[in-house]
Motif scaffolding. Structure first.
Motif, PDB file in Angstrom:
ATOM      1  N   ILE A 735      16.403   0.370   0.280  1.00 24.32           N
ATOM      2  CA  ILE A 735      16.845  -0.719  -0.594  1.00 24.32           C
ATOM      3  C   ILE A 735      18.345  -0.969  -0.448  1.00 24.32           C
ATOM      4  O   ILE A 735      18.789  -2.124  -0.403  1.00 24.32           O
ATOM      5  CB  ILE A 735      16.461  -0.423  -2.071  1.00 24.32           C
ATOM      6  CG1 ILE A 735      16.736  -1.648  -2.938  1.00 24.32           C
ATOM      7  CG2 ILE A 735      17.163   0.823  -2.576  1.00 24.32           C
ATOM      8  CD1 ILE A 735      15.866  -2.829  -2.601  1.00 24.32           C
ATOM      9  N   ASP A 736      19.138   0.091  -0.358  1.00 24.49           N
ATOM     10  CA  ASP A 736      20.580  -0.107  -0.187  1.00 24.49           C
ATOM     11  C   ASP A 736      20.903  -0.659   1.201  1.00 24.49           C
ATOM     12  O   ASP A 736      21.821  -1.484   1.346  1.00 24.49           O
ATOM     13  CB  ASP A 736      21.317   1.218  -0.413  1.00 24.49           C
ATOM     14  CG  ASP A 736      21.507   1.549  -1.885  1.00 24.49           C
ATOM     15  OD1 ASP A 736      21.604   0.592  -2.688  1.00 24.49           O
ATOM     16  OD2 ASP A 736      21.541   2.738  -2.237  1.00 24.49           O
ATOM     17  N   PHE A 737      20.183  -0.207   2.201  1.00 24.83           N
ATOM     18  CA  PHE A 737      20.389  -0.727   3.552  1.00 24.83           C
ATOM     19  C   PHE A 737      20.044  -2.215   3.584  1.00 24.83           C
ATOM     20  O   PHE A 737      20.744  -3.021   4.196  1.00 24.83           O
ATOM     21  CB  PHE A 737      19.510   0.056   4.538  1.00 24.83           C
ATOM     22  CG  PHE A 737      19.927  -0.068   5.974  1.00 24.83           C
ATOM     23  CD1 PHE A 737      20.836   0.817   6.530  1.00 24.83           C
ATOM     24  CD2 PHE A 737      19.415  -1.074   6.776  1.00 24.83           C
ATOM     25  CE1 PHE A 737      21.224   0.702   7.858  1.00 24.83           C
ATOM     26  CE2 PHE A 737      19.789  -1.199   8.094  1.00 24.83           C
ATOM     27  CZ  PHE A 737      20.701  -0.302   8.637  1.00 24.83           C
ATOM     28  N   GLN A 738      18.966  -2.561   2.911  1.00 28.57           N
ATOM     29  CA  GLN A 738      18.557  -3.958   2.830  1.00 28.57           C
ATOM     30  C   GLN A 738      19.607  -4.802   2.121  1.00 28.57           C
ATOM     31  O   GLN A 738      19.964  -5.887   2.586  1.00 28.57           O
ATOM     32  CB  GLN A 738      17.214  -4.048   2.096  1.00 28.57           C
ATOM     33  CG  GLN A 738      16.722  -5.469   1.849  1.00 28.57           C
ATOM     34  CD  GLN A 738      15.440  -5.477   1.037  1.00 28.57           C
ATOM     35  OE1 GLN A 738      14.699  -4.497   1.034  1.00 28.57           O
ATOM     36  NE2 GLN A 738      15.194  -6.559   0.336  1.00 28.57           N
ATOM     37  N   HIS A 739      20.114  -4.312   1.010  1.00 30.60           N
ATOM     38  CA  HIS A 739      21.139  -5.062   0.267  1.00 30.60           C
ATOM     39  C   HIS A 739      22.407  -5.225   1.097  1.00 30.60           C
ATOM     40  O   HIS A 739      23.060  -6.274   1.055  1.00 30.60           O
ATOM     41  CB  HIS A 739      21.457  -4.343  -1.052  1.00 30.60           C
ATOM     42  CG  HIS A 739      20.387  -4.473  -2.073  1.00 30.60           C
ATOM     43  ND1 HIS A 739      20.368  -3.731  -3.237  1.00 30.60           N
ATOM     44  CD2 HIS A 739      19.275  -5.263  -2.114  1.00 30.60           C
ATOM     45  CE1 HIS A 739      19.303  -4.077  -3.952  1.00 30.60           C
ATOM     46  NE2 HIS A 739      18.628  -4.994  -3.284  1.00 30.60           N
ATOM     47  N   LEU A 740      22.749  -4.206   1.835  1.00 30.36           N
ATOM     48  CA  LEU A 740      23.954  -4.273   2.661  1.00 30.36           C
ATOM     49  C   LEU A 740      23.831  -5.371   3.715  1.00 30.36           C
ATOM     50  O   LEU A 740      24.782  -6.120   3.973  1.00 30.36           O
ATOM     51  CB  LEU A 740      24.196  -2.915   3.325  1.00 30.36           C
ATOM     52  CG  LEU A 740      25.566  -2.682   3.978  1.00 30.36           C
ATOM     53  CD1 LEU A 740      26.689  -2.843   2.969  1.00 30.36           C
ATOM     54  CD2 LEU A 740      25.613  -1.299   4.612  1.00 30.36           C
ATOM     55  N   LEU A 741      22.667  -5.502   4.310  1.00 29.71           N
ATOM     56  CA  LEU A 741      22.452  -6.544   5.309  1.00 29.71           C
ATOM     57  C   LEU A 741      22.391  -7.930   4.660  1.00 29.71           C
ATOM     58  O   LEU A 741      22.830  -8.916   5.256  1.00 29.71           O
ATOM     59  CB  LEU A 741      21.154  -6.277   6.076  1.00 29.71           C
ATOM     60  CG  LEU A 741      21.142  -5.045   6.988  1.00 29.71           C
ATOM     61  CD1 LEU A 741      19.743  -4.813   7.549  1.00 29.71           C
ATOM     62  CD2 LEU A 741      22.148  -5.221   8.124  1.00 29.71           C
ATOM     63  N   GLN A 742      21.850  -7.997   3.447  1.00 34.95           N
ATOM     64  CA  GLN A 742      21.732  -9.284   2.761  1.00 34.95           C
ATOM     65  C   GLN A 742      23.078  -9.797   2.263  1.00 34.95           C
ATOM     66  O   GLN A 742      23.459 -10.943   2.517  1.00 34.95           O
ATOM     67  CB  GLN A 742      20.765  -9.159   1.578  1.00 34.95           C
ATOM     68  CG  GLN A 742      19.297  -9.199   1.948  1.00 34.95           C
ATOM     69  CD  GLN A 742      18.423  -9.182   0.714  1.00 34.95           C
ATOM     70  OE1 GLN A 742      18.210  -8.133   0.123  1.00 34.95           O
ATOM     71  NE2 GLN A 742      17.957 -10.349   0.324  1.00 34.95           N
ATOM     72  N   TYR A 743      23.794  -8.961   1.535  1.00 37.55           N
ATOM     73  CA  TYR A 743      25.014  -9.405   0.877  1.00 37.55           C
ATOM     74  C   TYR A 743      26.265  -9.148   1.704  1.00 37.55           C
ATOM     75  O   TYR A 743      27.326  -9.695   1.410  1.00 37.55           O
ATOM     76  CB  TYR A 743      25.139  -8.722  -0.485  1.00 37.55           C
ATOM     77  CG  TYR A 743      23.989  -9.057  -1.400  1.00 37.55           C
ATOM     78  CD1 TYR A 743      23.869 -10.316  -1.976  1.00 37.55           C
ATOM     79  CD2 TYR A 743      22.999  -8.123  -1.665  1.00 37.55           C
ATOM     80  CE1 TYR A 743      22.808 -10.635  -2.812  1.00 37.55           C
ATOM     81  CE2 TYR A 743      21.927  -8.421  -2.496  1.00 37.55           C
ATOM     82  CZ  TYR A 743      21.838  -9.685  -3.065  1.00 37.55           C
ATOM     83  OH  TYR A 743      20.785  -9.995  -3.881  1.00 37.55           O
ATOM     84  N   ARG A 744      26.144  -8.259   2.737  1.00 38.10           N
ATOM     85  CA  ARG A 744      27.171  -8.003   3.729  1.00 38.10           C
ATOM     86  C   ARG A 744      28.376  -7.235   3.176  1.00 38.10           C
ATOM     87  O   ARG A 744      28.987  -6.461   3.897  1.00 38.10           O
ATOM     88  CB  ARG A 744      27.628  -9.306   4.409  1.00 38.10           C
ATOM     89  CG  ARG A 744      26.481 -10.055   5.076  1.00 38.10           C
ATOM     90  CD  ARG A 744      26.963 -11.265   5.830  1.00 38.10           C
ATOM     91  NE  ARG A 744      27.788 -10.903   6.968  1.00 38.10           N
ATOM     92  CZ  ARG A 744      27.311 -10.502   8.148  1.00 38.10           C
ATOM     93  NH1 ARG A 744      26.013 -10.376   8.336  1.00 38.10           N
ATOM     94  NH2 ARG A 744      28.124 -10.200   9.139  1.00 38.10           N
TER      95      ARG A 744
END
Length: 874
Positions: A735-744
């Motif tokens: 989930i954190d990896f996903q958020h990092l890619l989404q919000y940058r």
């Protein structure tokens, strides 16, 4: 790049008048207001017929008479699209599964051709089901709404390098090279680079993460702009085993150490000469095998295209044989159906090389591939006349229609001229422009230019009126024969049936020709070769290269000079290349430098060698030199900051393109095999014009907040370096990896996993690596797992910022979603744009922290560039 070289006649003409626009004032041109397909607005597609084309190939008996209708019917249909999965990609299995389980089922209702039963299917002849055939043309993929998601999938995966969009038959030649992990490979005419990418896949396929193959690929192309396209194409591979060069293929430099260095300086433990185990010789051709993909070929095709390219094709192929190691294999290929460009060239190679080269029988390789044997008999057509042998050629045409174009390859006595060199005033390329019949309305004015090499644009021009109802013959002598059935044709006694010709209607593809040659022994001069030298020694014979888009791996239309290749690959040819290149380079140097290179400065041997090394930096005008990076302080800083293990050797493998080590922005990593070639190239006087090489592994960062290390990691080099990094590493949940890619950009307290945020805050400021820990139990060895997903990030004072392009970010999100079944919600529209107009990235909350623009999406130009249509030009 060109120095003070004169422009050719056609090149000067293009500066004075605009290039032809096939859509301008064309009744078939779609109006500006035309909708999809132009229906109801009077728009019509290109007419798919050319009477001269049909007459030529029917006369050549390319297919049996009973198959002629099926053959022509298939040529008039759009070419189905195809693509290849990158076997060395970490997502290879994911993509294969997605195609089999998702797209193959969802598209099964979209079959629109009686010839095909499935919307998409793997090509049976390609190993591992890694190549796929689509029941849709490129135009249908763009315009069919039902295919929109699949088309977006293809574009995205192609851009990041997981697949390559490429014509199916274009994938065949590399497969017959039988590439091994330790081979040195040369792609002589490499642009736009799909076959080069395929070769790189082969050498990387069996290697583990962090381990480089010992193999190497040298990709060459004559046109510098196409070299840039080649670089962009191969950059997706992220390889340290590639060198891109910019030379005429027929004049590819011979790098023999014995020619340049005294014996006292030769280290027998290192390579003494640049030779190759495998060579791909996909030469410039007329490209009529791509008529299904490029329908404008119906309008532009003429007989002179193949005739005019024959000599160049022979020269390139012979140069390839000279560079080939004994025991090595070379594949000669074209996307043309013309026997003058195919069997005639292979026959001439065998005659010149004698017992030194064998044409291999590869009928047992790729048994599922439907192919037909090469022809043993054919005719040559010149100016509306069929010719069965060289004795039928009119006297003034004997230097344009060569003996090597015929099955026997034999010349008549009167065709041999004194000295073996005659300036051809009438190009074979232009000779049959009048035979592009069947496409004109009313009368057409055809110009046949007779170029005078000394007068440039002042060449004579004849104007001929062509009537729609009859074909034109340019008659300048008697005894012209137009009835192909009355011609007595020769029969070749060479084993040309071992060649293969791929015919479109056999497997719903384009057309291709392939021949596999093996070098059995060094080339030696023989009486046969001496005769051929007299026939082919014209120093500046002009050949027309096909224009962009007409065929795979072709060079733009322009006039070029063709040099006669030597016969002995170790002496004659190398010496000739050295003289030609030295003469050209010396024009751009001071007289003192020219004297040093020529060996005219009589100093002691050690001093002379040192001067050569110094002065050869930047030998090629407009091309940055290749410099080994030896700044020990910087290297120690990098190793210490990232904790790079001693098992990963940096010394001797880092290069830059900037001679000023204090202002180096990018550092590239090269494999051991590439290092050896670079070392040899320096010793022989930098004969290779290198436009690109290696893998970008470190980039200088200039953050105002500062960092203990002045260089950050490059996303391209991360897969290679990841198994050896022990510091600046974070392991994120899905989930954190996903958020990092989404919000940058995310502040440390905003991570779902609070512990992860604390660990990120504790890192040293600067570059770091974030690895997805999902699916991994042992975090210590996660870097060695080929399925590990990681990204380069920048750790600031208050937040963590991802440093991948938006395209790469979307791809990783899709891969995570597919692999772990996560749903990816859209980014909240209320959040500010993460990318500002000036190219720098701002924090989502508008904080004051400064982020280094160079650390953000690595190439805005690459991000904005949409060349997907150019990439699948093969």
């Amino acid at each position: 790049m060109g120095g003070g070289r004169k422009r050719g006649r056609s090149q000067r003409r293009h500066f004075k008048q605009e290039r032809e626009n096939v859509w301008k004032d064309n009744p078939r041109r779609p109006p500006a207001s035309a909708g999809e397909g132009g229906e109801g607005n009077g728009w019509q597609p290109f007419a798919t017929e050319n009477l001269a084309f049909e007459a030529y190939y029917k006369g050549q008996q390319i297919v049996p008479e009973e198959e002629w209708d099926a053959f022509m019917s298939m040529l008039r249909k759009p070419l189905p699209a195809a693509f290849r999965i990158n076997a060395s990609s970490q997502f290879c299995q994911d993509i294969c599964s997605q195609l089999e389980n998702d797209f193959r089922k969802s598209l099964e209702t979209e079959v629109n051709d009686d010839h095909e039963k499935e919307a998409i299917r793997p090509l049976a002849w390609y190993p591992g089901n890694l190549a796929w055939h689509l029941n849709f043309s490129r135009m249908q993929l763009r315009r069919n709404q039902a295919l929109e998601s699949f088309h977006e999938f293809l574009k995205q995966e192609n851009e990041v390098g997981n697949i390559t969009r490429q014509e199916a038959v274009s994938m065949v030649p590399p497969l017959f090279l039988n590439v091994q992990p330790d081979h040195h490979i040369l792609d002589m005419c490499a642009a736009p680079g799909s076959k080069t990418f395929q070769l790189l896949e082969m050498i990387h396929q069996s290697t583990k993460p962090g381990v480089l193959p010992t193999a190497m690929v040298v990709a060459n192309d004559v046109d510098v702009q196409r070299c840039n396209l080649l670089i962009h194409q191969t950059k997706r591979m992220c390889t340290a085993n590639l060198i891109v060069t910019n030379h005429e293929a027929q004049n590819f430099p011979g790098c023999s150490l014995a020619k340049f260095c005294p014996e006292a300086y030769i280290d027998e433990s290192k390579p003494q000469r640049l030779e190759f185990d495998r060579i791909l010789c996909d030469v410039p051709c007329s490209g009529d095998g791509t008529v299904r993909k490029a329908p404008d070929m119906w309008r532009t095709w003429n007989i002179g295209m193949g005739n005019g390219l024959h000599r160049l094709q022979v020269e390139i192929a012979m140069r390839g044989i000279a560079l080939l190691k004994v025991g090595g294999r070379m594949v000669y290929s074209t996307c043309s159906m013309n026997p003058v460009e195919n069997e005639a060239v292979v026959g001439e190679i065998l005659r010149r090389c004698g017992d030194s080269v064998e044409l291999l029988d590869v009928s047992n390789e790729l048994p599922e591939l439907i192919r037909r044997p090469g022809l043993s008999t054919w005719k040559v057509r010149d100016r509306a006349s069929w010719l069965g042998s060289h004795k039928d050629v009119l006297h003034y045409r004997k230097n344009a229609i060569l003996p090597s174009m015929f099955p026997s390859g034999k010349a008549t006595t009167d065709s041999c001229t004194a000295g073996g060199s005659v300036e051809v005033n009438i190009d074979a390329v232009d000779a049959d422009m009048s035979e592009s019949g069947g496409m004109v309305e009313g009368k057409q004015e055809t110009k046949i230019a007779t170029d005078d090499s000394n007068n440039g644009d002042n060449g004579k021009t004849e104007e001929i009126e062509q009537d729609e109802s009859e074909s034109v013959k340019v008659s300048r002598g008697s005894n012209e024969k137009t009835d192909s059935t009355s011609i007595v044709t020769e029969h070749s006694n060479l084993p040309l049936h071992r060649c293969m010709r791929i015919i479109p209607h056999d497997q719903n593809s384009g057309a291709f020709f392939i021949a596999v040659l093996q070098k059995l022994s060094p080339l030696n001069e023989s009486p046969v070769v001496e005769v051929m030298k007299g026939e082919h020694s014209t120093s500046k014979d002009k050949a027309l290269k096909c224009s962009n888009g007409q065929g795979s791996d072709k060079v733009p239309a322009e006039e070029i000079s063709v040099q006669q290749p030597g016969v002995d690959d170790s002496h004659v040819l190398v010496e000739q290349q050295n003289r030609d290149m030295d003469a050209e380079i010396s024009k751009d140097r001071s007289s003192e430098e020219a004297k040093v290179i020529a060996g005219e400065v009589q100093n002691d041997q050690a001093t002379r060698r040192d001067k050569r090394k110094t002065q050869n930096q930047g030998r090629w005008r407009g091309v940055d030199p290749v410099i080994f990076f030896k700044d020990e302080a910087t290297i120690r800083s990098i190793v210490s900051f990232y904790g790079i293990k001693d098992s990963f050797t940096l010394e001797g493998h880092l290069v830059t393109r900037n001679p000023d080590t204090n202002h180096v922005k990018r550092i590239y990593y090269v494999s051991k095999s590439v290092t050896e070639v670079l070392d040899l190239n320096v010793k022989v006087g930098e004969r290779l014009k290198i436009t690109s090489l290696g893998l970008k592994i470190f980039e200088r960062q200039s953050s105002k907040e500062g960092s203990p290390c002045t260089f950050r990691l490059s996303s391209e080099g991360l897969p290679l370096l990841l198994p050896y990094i022990t510091k600046q590493i974070l392991y994120a949940s899905a989930i954190d990896f996903q958020h990092l890619l989404q919000y940058r950009i995310i502040k440390f307290p905003d991570f779902v996993d609070a512990k992860f945020g604390e660990q990120a805050s504790a890192l040293l400021q600067g570059c770091c690596v974030v690895i997805l820990r999902e699916g991994h139990e042992d975090l210590e060895s996660i870097g060695m797992d080929p399925s590990a997903i990681a990204v380069v990030c920048w750790k600031g004072k208050t937040n963590l910022c991802v440093m991948v392009t938006p395209m790469d970010g979307r791809e990783l999100l899709d891969r995570i979603s597919f692999r772990f079944g996560l749903k990816i919600p859209k980014v909240d529209d209320g959040k500010p744009d993460l990318k500002s107009d000036d190219g720098s990235d701002e924090q989502p909350d508008g904080g004051a922290e400064t982020v280094d623009p160079d650390c953000m999406p690595e190439s805005k130009a690459a991000e904005d560039m949409d060349i997907s249509d150019v990439k699948d030009a093969e």
